[in-house]
Design a protein around this motif. Structure first.
Motif, PDB file in Angstrom:
ATOM      1  N   GLU A   1       0.727  -1.222  -0.079  1.00 48.24           N
ATOM      2  CA  GLU A   1       0.131   0.007   0.215  1.00 48.24           C
ATOM      3  C   GLU A   1       0.748   1.205  -0.166  1.00 48.24           C
ATOM      4  OE1 GLU A   1      -3.725   2.126   2.605  1.00 48.24           O
ATOM      5  OE2 GLU A   1      -2.791   0.388   3.392  1.00 48.24           O
ATOM      6  N   GLN A   2       1.871   1.104   0.676  1.00 46.78           N
ATOM      7  CA  GLN A   2       2.867   2.701   0.849  1.00 46.78           C
ATOM      8  C   GLN A   2       3.653   2.648  -0.357  1.00 46.78           C
ATOM      9  OE1 GLN A   2       2.650   4.474   3.941  1.00 46.78           O
ATOM     10  NE2 GLN A   2       3.390   5.940   2.507  1.00 46.78           N
ATOM     11  N   SER A   3       3.815   1.583  -1.295  1.00 42.15           N
ATOM     12  CA  SER A   3       4.676   1.645  -2.050  1.00 42.15           C
ATOM     13  C   SER A   3       3.730   2.060  -3.519  1.00 42.15           C
ATOM     14  CB  SER A   3       4.990   0.361  -2.729  1.00 42.15           C
ATOM     15  OG  SER A   3       6.292  -0.171  -1.702  1.00 42.15           O
ATOM     16  N   GLN A   4       2.613   1.802  -3.339  1.00 43.90           N
ATOM     17  CA  GLN A   4       1.523   2.253  -4.467  1.00 43.90           C
ATOM     18  C   GLN A   4       1.492   3.955  -4.075  1.00 43.90           C
ATOM     19  OE1 GLN A   4       0.697   1.271  -7.034  1.00 43.90           O
ATOM     20  NE2 GLN A   4       0.945  -1.014  -6.680  1.00 43.90           N
ATOM     21  N   GLN A   5       1.444   4.349  -2.695  1.00 39.94           N
ATOM     22  CA  GLN A   5       1.424   5.711  -2.437  1.00 39.94           C
ATOM     23  C   GLN A   5       2.394   6.686  -3.154  1.00 39.94           C
ATOM     24  OE1 GLN A   5      -1.235   7.698  -1.455  1.00 39.94           O
ATOM     25  NE2 GLN A   5       0.121   9.346  -2.288  1.00 39.94           N
ATOM     26  N   TYR A   6       3.758   5.885  -2.778  1.00 45.99           N
ATOM     27  CA  TYR A   6       5.126   6.490  -3.232  1.00 45.99           C
ATOM     28  C   TYR A   6       4.942   6.430  -4.908  1.00 45.99           C
ATOM     29  CZ  TYR A   6       6.984   5.407   1.280  1.00 45.99           C
ATOM     30  OH  TYR A   6       7.213   5.415   2.606  1.00 45.99           O
TER      31      TYR A   6
END
Length: 67
Positions: A24-29
């Motif tokens: 999820e965090q990588s998608q936000q990045y």
């Protein structure tokens, strides 16, 4: 004091949780890089998200097999 949850079971669930958070965090990045027009970073974060998703899927499969 004895825990009702075996360490390996907790470890699997914890790994699943953290892999999903990482995806999820990588998608936000990736979205951040996209909004800044940085194609190289978009590709990198998409790749990282994919690795996290693979780990999460493997953890889910192992957990499912043991339930």
């Amino acid at each position: 004091m004895s825990s009702p949850v075996k360490d390996k079971d907790f470890d699997l669930v914890s790994t699943l949780y953290h892999a999903l958070q990482g995806a999820e965090q990588s998608q936000q990045y990736r979205k951040d890089a996209e909004s800044n027009g940085d194609q190289a970073c978009q590709e990198f974060f998409s790749k990282i998200a994919g690795h996290y998703e693979e780990m999460a899927n493997e953890a889910k499969s192992i957990i499912k097999d043991r339930l």
